[in-house]
Design a protein around this motif. Structure first.
Motif: not given
Length: 101
Positions: A52-79
Motif C-alpha cells: 500500500i505504501a508503494r502504491a501511495l508513494n509514501v513510507a510505511p510509517e506514514a500508514i502505521t504511525g510512529n511507534n510512540n503513537q501506537k504504544e500510546t494507543d495500546d496503553a489507552i486500550r489496556l487502561i
C-alpha cells in the motif's frame, strides 16, 4: 471505529485524491480488503502495508504511525479495558485525557 492505520490510510487516500478502488487496483488487493483496512475492521499485515505504501508513494510509517503513537494507543486500550477497577475520580481523569486526544 477506525484504527490508527485505518484513519491514516483514509487520510492518505484523500490527500492523494485516490479512491479505495484505485488503490486496490494498484496493489492487487480487493476493494473489499481496502475498505476493511480503512474502516478498521481488519489490520493489514506488514507485507500488505508495504504494498500500500508503494502504491501511495509514501513510507510505511506514514500508514502505521510512529511507534510512540501506537504504544500510546495500546496503553489507552489496556487502561480502558480495566476501567471497571478504577475509582470514579480515576475514570473521570481517563475520560478527560482521552477527550484531549
Amino acid at each position: 471505529m477506525a484504527s490508527l492505520v485505518g484513519r491514516r490510510l483514509g487520510a492518505l487516500l484523500a490527500d492523494k485524491g485516490m479512491s479505495q478502488k484505485e488503490l486496490a487496483a494498484k496493489t492487487g488487493l480487493t476493494p473489499a480488503a481496502i475498505s476493511r483496512y480503512v474502516s478498521g475492521a481488519r489490520e493489514p499485515r506488514p507485507i500488505t502495508i508495504a504494498a500500500i505504501a508503494r502504491a501511495l508513494n509514501v513510507a510505511p510509517e506514514a500508514i502505521t504511525g510512529n511507534n510512540n503513537q501506537k504504544e500510546t494507543d495500546d496503553a489507552i486500550r489496556l487502561i480502558a479495558r480495566n476501567a471497571h477497577s478504577l475509582s470514579e475520580e480515576q475514570r473521570a481523569e481517563l475520560i478527560a485525557a482521552l477527550a484531549k486526544r
